[in-house]
Structure formats: C-alpha cells, structure tokens
Write an enzyme that holds these catalytic residues in place. Structure first.
Site, PDB file in Angstrom:
ATOM      1  N   TRP A 116     -34.740 -78.644 -26.863  1.00  0.00           N
ATOM      2  CA  TRP A 116     -35.107 -79.969 -26.148  1.00  0.00           C
ATOM      3  C   TRP A 116     -36.480 -80.277 -26.243  1.00  0.00           C
ATOM      4  CZ3 TRP A 116     -30.989 -81.743 -22.278  1.00  0.00           C
ATOM      5  CH2 TRP A 116     -31.291 -83.163 -22.010  1.00  0.00           C
ATOM      6  N   ARG A 118     -38.697 -79.710 -28.068  1.00  0.00           N
ATOM      7  CA  ARG A 118     -39.155 -80.046 -29.444  1.00  0.00           C
ATOM      8  C   ARG A 118     -39.316 -81.442 -29.632  1.00  0.00           C
ATOM      9  NH1 ARG A 118     -39.500 -76.198 -33.322  1.00  0.00           N
ATOM     10  NH2 ARG A 118     -40.888 -77.721 -34.124  1.00  0.00           N
ATOM     11  N   ARG A 120     -41.197 -84.198 -28.591  1.00  0.00           N
ATOM     12  CA  ARG A 120     -42.756 -84.176 -28.240  1.00  0.00           C
ATOM     13  C   ARG A 120     -42.979 -85.481 -27.540  1.00  0.00           C
ATOM     14  NH1 ARG A 120     -44.850 -82.873 -33.839  1.00  0.00           N
ATOM     15  NH2 ARG A 120     -42.662 -83.973 -34.255  1.00  0.00           N
ATOM     16  N   TYR A 127     -39.693 -77.152 -13.657  1.00  0.00           N
ATOM     17  CA  TYR A 127     -39.377 -75.992 -12.313  1.00  0.00           C
ATOM     18  C   TYR A 127     -40.482 -74.829 -12.905  1.00  0.00           C
ATOM     19  CZ  TYR A 127     -37.175 -72.852  -9.118  1.00  0.00           C
ATOM     20  OH  TYR A 127     -37.096 -72.034  -8.265  1.00  0.00           O
ATOM     21  N   SER A 128     -41.255 -74.457 -11.905  1.00  0.00           N
ATOM     22  CA  SER A 128     -42.201 -73.339 -12.507  1.00  0.00           C
ATOM     23  C   SER A 128     -41.831 -71.856 -11.951  1.00  0.00           C
ATOM     24  CB  SER A 128     -43.551 -73.617 -11.873  1.00  0.00           C
ATOM     25  OG  SER A 128     -44.215 -72.533 -11.911  1.00  0.00           O
ATOM     26  N   ARG A 212     -40.233 -62.316 -14.130  1.00  0.00           N
ATOM     27  CA  ARG A 212     -39.348 -63.275 -14.749  1.00  0.00           C
ATOM     28  C   ARG A 212     -39.194 -62.818 -16.148  1.00  0.00           C
ATOM     29  NH1 ARG A 212     -42.756 -68.825 -16.169  1.00  0.00           N
ATOM     30  NH2 ARG A 212     -44.731 -67.993 -16.617  1.00  0.00           N
ATOM     31  N   ASP A 228     -39.066 -92.903 -23.945  1.00  0.00           N
ATOM     32  CA  ASP A 228     -38.747 -94.576 -24.115  1.00  0.00           C
ATOM     33  C   ASP A 228     -37.471 -94.561 -24.918  1.00  0.00           C
ATOM     34  OD1 ASP A 228     -39.459 -94.381 -26.929  1.00  0.00           O
ATOM     35  OD2 ASP A 228     -41.585 -94.217 -26.291  1.00  0.00           O
ATOM     36  N   HIS A 230     -36.875 -95.987 -27.832  1.00  0.00           N
ATOM     37  CA  HIS A 230     -36.910 -95.750 -29.072  1.00  0.00           C
ATOM     38  C   HIS A 230     -36.714 -94.181 -29.519  1.00  0.00           C
ATOM     39  CE1 HIS A 230     -38.297 -95.352 -33.171  1.00  0.00           C
ATOM     40  NE2 HIS A 230     -39.456 -94.549 -32.815  1.00  0.00           N
ATOM     41  N   ARG A 239     -29.279 -84.880 -31.686  1.00  0.00           N
ATOM     42  CA  ARG A 239     -28.837 -83.801 -30.818  1.00  0.00           C
ATOM     43  C   ARG A 239     -27.158 -84.114 -30.393  1.00  0.00           C
ATOM     44  NH1 ARG A 239     -31.746 -79.739 -31.901  1.00  0.00           N
ATOM     45  NH2 ARG A 239     -34.261 -80.201 -31.298  1.00  0.00           N
TER      46      ARG A 239
HETATM   47  C1  LIG Z   1     -30.105 -79.529 -36.010  1.00  0.00           C
HETATM   48  C2  LIG Z   1     -31.530 -79.150 -35.787  1.00  0.00           C
HETATM   49  C3  LIG Z   1     -32.011 -77.847 -36.348  1.00  0.00           C
HETATM   50  C4  LIG Z   1     -33.293 -77.694 -36.138  1.00  0.00           C
HETATM   51  N1  LIG Z   1     -33.836 -76.542 -36.459  1.00  0.00           N
HETATM   52  C5  LIG Z   1     -35.281 -76.135 -36.277  1.00  0.00           C
HETATM   53  C6  LIG Z   1     -35.574 -74.726 -36.753  1.00  0.00           C
HETATM   54  O1  LIG Z   1     -35.186 -73.980 -37.398  1.00  0.00           O
HETATM   55  N2  LIG Z   1     -37.070 -74.703 -36.279  1.00  0.00           N
HETATM   56  C7  LIG Z   1     -37.763 -75.394 -35.689  1.00  0.00           C
HETATM   57  O2  LIG Z   1     -39.062 -75.055 -35.487  1.00  0.00           O
HETATM   58  N3  LIG Z   1     -37.428 -76.624 -35.247  1.00  0.00           N
HETATM   59  C8  LIG Z   1     -35.903 -76.916 -35.781  1.00  0.00           C
HETATM   60  N4  LIG Z   1     -35.487 -78.213 -35.060  1.00  0.00           N
HETATM   61  C9  LIG Z   1     -36.445 -79.195 -34.499  1.00  0.00           C
HETATM   62  C10 LIG Z   1     -36.939 -80.347 -35.489  1.00  0.00           C
HETATM   63  O3  LIG Z   1     -37.713 -79.764 -36.422  1.00  0.00           O
HETATM   64  C11 LIG Z   1     -37.776 -81.241 -34.421  1.00  0.00           C
HETATM   65  O4  LIG Z   1     -38.905 -80.573 -33.921  1.00  0.00           O
HETATM   66  C12 LIG Z   1     -36.929 -81.811 -33.296  1.00  0.00           C
HETATM   67  O5  LIG Z   1     -35.791 -82.289 -33.972  1.00  0.00           O
HETATM   68  C13 LIG Z   1     -37.710 -83.089 -32.723  1.00  0.00           C
HETATM   69  O6  LIG Z   1     -37.780 -84.002 -33.759  1.00  0.00           O
HETATM   70  P1  LIG Z   1     -39.020 -85.062 -33.723  1.00  0.00           P
HETATM   71  O7  LIG Z   1     -40.102 -84.343 -34.336  1.00  0.00           O
HETATM   72  O8  LIG Z   1     -38.539 -86.082 -34.853  1.00  0.00           O
HETATM   73  O9  LIG Z   1     -38.877 -85.579 -32.296  1.00  0.00           O
HETATM   74  P2  LIG Z   1     -40.280 -85.854 -31.610  1.00  0.00           P
HETATM   75  O10 LIG Z   1     -41.327 -84.949 -31.292  1.00  0.00           O
HETATM   76  O11 LIG Z   1     -39.636 -86.746 -30.192  1.00  0.00           O
HETATM   77  O12 LIG Z   1     -40.904 -87.102 -32.466  1.00  0.00           O
HETATM   78  C14 LIG Z   1     -40.288 -88.320 -32.714  1.00  0.00           C
HETATM   79  C15 LIG Z   1     -40.984 -89.011 -33.889  1.00  0.00           C
HETATM   80  O13 LIG Z   1     -42.483 -88.905 -33.556  1.00  0.00           O
HETATM   81  C16 LIG Z   1     -43.546 -88.683 -34.515  1.00  0.00           C
HETATM   82  N5  LIG Z   1     -44.332 -87.560 -34.234  1.00  0.00           N
HETATM   83  C17 LIG Z   1     -44.319 -86.840 -32.941  1.00  0.00           C
HETATM   84  N6  LIG Z   1     -45.196 -86.133 -32.978  1.00  0.00           N
HETATM   85  C18 LIG Z   1     -46.067 -86.185 -34.089  1.00  0.00           C
HETATM   86  C19 LIG Z   1     -47.082 -85.550 -34.557  1.00  0.00           C
HETATM   87  N7  LIG Z   1     -47.811 -84.404 -34.124  1.00  0.00           N
HETATM   88  N8  LIG Z   1     -47.544 -86.044 -35.832  1.00  0.00           N
HETATM   89  C20 LIG Z   1     -47.011 -87.108 -36.367  1.00  0.00           C
HETATM   90  N9  LIG Z   1     -45.820 -87.349 -36.085  1.00  0.00           N
HETATM   91  C21 LIG Z   1     -45.243 -87.151 -34.699  1.00  0.00           C
HETATM   92  C22 LIG Z   1     -42.627 -88.212 -35.730  1.00  0.00           C
HETATM   93  O14 LIG Z   1     -42.474 -89.424 -36.454  1.00  0.00           O
HETATM   94  C23 LIG Z   1     -41.311 -87.804 -35.080  1.00  0.00           C
HETATM   95  O15 LIG Z   1     -40.190 -87.935 -35.925  1.00  0.00           O
HETATM   96  C24 LIG Z   1     -34.207 -78.722 -35.130  1.00  0.00           C
HETATM   97  C25 LIG Z   1     -33.748 -79.764 -34.921  1.00  0.00           C
HETATM   98  C26 LIG Z   1     -32.244 -80.105 -35.180  1.00  0.00           C
HETATM   99  C27 LIG Z   1     -31.862 -81.484 -34.754  1.00  0.00           C
END
Ligand SMILES: Cc1cc2nc3c(=O)[nH]c(=O)nc-3n(C[C@H](O)[C@H](O)[C@H](O)COP(=O)(O)OP(=O)(O)OC[C@H]3O[C@@H](n4cnc5c(N)ncnc54)[C@H](O)[C@@H]3O)c2cc1C
Length: 331
Positions: A116, A118, A120, A127-128, A212, A228, A230, A239
């Site tokens: 989750w 990821r 960002r 919770y700490s 821990r 937000d 979007h 997800r």
């Molecule tokens: C089925 C599945 C399998 C996955 N497997 C893996 C895996 O094996 N290993 C792994 O590491 N991850 C994995 N992930 C995580 C995936 O790579 C994404 O990190 C995660 O889904 C978050 O997506 P996001 O970056 O689009 O979301 P958010 O972080 O919420 O970002 C939303 C959008 O904002 C923009 N954004 C956010 N931060 C930045 C930035 N720093 N620079 C530029 N643009 C930005 C991008 O357009 C991004 O798409 C997996 C995800 C899924 C759903």
C-alpha cells in the site's frame, strides 16, 4: 502585505459568504464509516473534503465545481454534472478530481501495508512500534483459502489447495494438498509464538524499536491514509485488479464500497472509461486491421506474453481467428 505584529492591529476584513444553497454533511453526521476486512482488519472513512455539500447533491459536485473554474460559467448550460464528469475522465482532465480528498483509518497486515505504501501520492501517519507495543493480531488465511503458487504468473497465486477433497481422505493427491495447507497454518502458528518472547524481552528492557524486529509481517499495523480522488482512483485501478494480491484487493473492494454513495458519477465514469475499458496498442490495432482485411489476427510481436495478452483481449472483444496460433499449436 505584512503580518500584523500587534494583536490590537486589525487584519484585513474577511467576507464570510453564506452558501447559495443549504449545506449537508456528506457523511450524515457520522464520525466514521467502517468496513471490516478479514478477521482483524478494517477500513474506515474518517473524513472527506468537501465534508459539506449542497443538499441533494453528492461529493461529485466538488469535482464539477472545480472543473467549472477552468471552463467558466458558460458551460453550465451545455454540460450536466454527470456528463461533465464523464467528459473529464474520458479526456484525462484529472486536476478537478484532485480537489476532493478522503481520509481513511486502516488496520492491515504489515505485508499489505508494504504494498500500500508504494502509492506515494497519499499522506500517511502510521502507528509507531517504537513508542508502543504492537497488539497481538495476526493475519491467518482460512484453510480453504490457502492459495497455490501459480505456474504461469510468478507473482501470483489464484488456485486454492483442494482441502475439502482431502478431508474425505479418498484421493492421495488431495490428502497431500490438505497436509500442505495444514502445514502452512502450523508454520504461521509457530511464527506467532514469537510474540510472547517479544513481549517478554520488551518487559526485560530491550527497546521496543529492537524487540519488534523479529516479528512477522502478518502482524497488523494501522495508519491514517489521506489521498485525493484522482490518486484514489489510481489506487483502486491497481489494487482491485486481479494481478494484485488477494489480501490488498479486499481492502480496495472495501474502499470502493465506502465511496460508492459519495461519488456515484465519478465511480460510474471510472468503471466505463478505466476499470472495464481496454487499451489497444499500435500492434493490436494493426492486427485488427489485418484481420478485417482477411489476414491473421495474430499479433506481430516476438514477445509471447504480449501475444497471450492480445489473445485474451481479442476473445473479450469476440474476435475469432481460425489462423491464430496458441502455445500448443494452431487452433
Ligand atoms: C500487481 C502489482 C505488482 C507490483 N509489483 C511490484 C514489484 O514487484 N516491485 C516493486 O517495487 N513494485 C511493485 N508494484 C508497485 C508499483 O510499481 C507501484 O509502485 C505502485 O503500484 C504505485 O503506483 P504509482 O507509482 O502509480 O502510485 P503513486 O505513487 O500514488 O503515484 C501516482 C502517480 O504519480 C506520479 N508520481 C508519483 N511519484 C512520482 C515520482 N517520484 N516521479 C514521477 N512521477 C511520480 C506517477 O505518474 C504515478 O503513476 C506492483 C504494483 C502492482 C499493482
């Protein structure tokens, strides 16, 4: 304009504008809307921006209101709210959807939290376990829901162990499957056993931040998660998808339920243009064009996975091709 240094100095006059229509609380006065997830988890909606909306409307109205800032009042006659939301999502005009925010309280296993986090584009307060002892909550899947490693997808596991057939004890394969599934649960119970040692060592003075580190990732953590609309839609798309792990999918499904009455037009448009839509690559469009001209529907790609994905898409579209080949041969 400089800040007043003396409290007695009057600041600028503030115009407090009364809303055109009376406002209602979109959560109906509740402090939280909560959905239980698995045995110990939950997803609770704590707050929404905007919390107050014009009577008879939904939170979708805040998206429409934001869009009208960019389009001007003139569009009001042209677009109905629903139509405008559909237009915005269809054309990926995303910023109006960033004007709506949701704050959730989530209790989830640590391995779900790792996936989750990821996402960002949310704000998180967790919770700490440096300050507080983690409560003894462990995620344990029911016996009949223990999944096998998928042979085709290295990240996944959809098929469950055949434990019900194993209970009867008839087929040796089914007995093995039951035994393996039971062994997995025994392993989780063993790992849970470390919790008592964690408590004891913390009691003896080992810092909580170190005590821990031997705990398993099926323990629960909690956080506030504010995102937000979007990026919440993006979270749902990623997800809820069958490629996501079943445990996090359960939370995404709970989130979808919690939001469904707040943003019905947005979710309807998301379903039509994103969730149940399909993107075609240049190669896929060329395959359709070739097929329509009497040729093969096969994708011209050396990548087997891409070809398999196209076969799945073309089946959904109802395209059939007698010349198309499968990994086993021609069908
Ligand atoms: C089925 C599945 C399998 C996955 N497997 C893996 C895996 O094996 N290993 C792994 O590491 N991850 C994995 N992930 C995580 C995936 O790579 C994404 O990190 C995660 O889904 C978050 O997506 P996001 O970056 O689009 O979301 P958010 O972080 O919420 O970002 C939303 C959008 O904002 C923009 N954004 C956010 N931060 C930045 C930035 N720093 N620079 C530029 N643009 C930005 C991008 O357009 C991004 O798409 C997996 C995800 C899924 C759903």
């Amino acid at each position: 304009m400089s800040l007043p240094t003396d409290a007695a100095v009057p600041g600028p006059a503030i115009a407090r504008v009364v809303p055109e229509a009376s406002l209602i609380d979109c959560m109906g006065g509740s402090s939280r809307w909560e959905v239980k997830v698995h045995e110990h988890g939950f997803l609770a909606l704590l707050d929404v921006m905007p919390r107050l909306i014009p009577g008879g409307m939904t939170v979708d109205s805040a998206v429409v209101q934001a869009a009208r800032v960019s389009y001007g009042q003139g569009t009001r006659q042209v677009h109905e709210d629903r139509g405008l939301i559909r237009y915005l999502l269809r054309h990926r005009h995303t910023t109006p959807f960033e004007m709506v925010e949701f704050k959730f309280h989530v209790a989830m296993p640590i391995f779900v939290a790792r996936q989750w986090i990821r996402h960002r584009t949310a704000s998180v307060n967790e919770y700490s376990a440096r300050y507080s002892i983690l409560p003894d909550r462990f995620y344990v899947p029911p016996l009949e829901a223990i999944r096998k490693q998928s042979a085709s997808n290295r990240q996944g596991g959809e098929e469950v162990f055949n434990v019900l057939a194993g209970v009867g004890g008839e087929a040796p394969d089914a007995r093995d499957e039951l035994r393996t599934a039971e062994d997995f649960l025994a392993y989780l119970r063993d790992v849970e056993g470390y919790y008592a040692r964690y408590l004891a060592l913390a009691e003896k003075g080992v810092s909580r931040e170190l005590a821990r580190i031997g705990l398993p990732v099926n323990m629960y953590t909690e956080w506030y998660w504010k995102c937000d609309l979007h990026n919440t839609l993006r979270f749902l798309s990623l997800r809820l998808d069958l490629h996501a792990q079943a445990e996090i999918r359960a939370y995404a499904a709970a989130m979808h339920s919690l939001l469904s009455e707040l943003i019905p037009y947005t979710l309807e448009a998301w379903r039509d243009y994103e969730w149940e839509s399909m993107r075609l690559s240049r190669l896929e469009i060329e395959a359709v064009q070739r097929w329509r001209a009497g040729g093969s529907l096969e994708l011209e790609s050396s990548n087997a996975r891409e070809r398999a994905e196209w076969r799945a898409k073309s089946e959904t579209l109802g395209f059939t091709d007698s010349k198309q080949t499968t990994p086993e041969g021609t069908r």
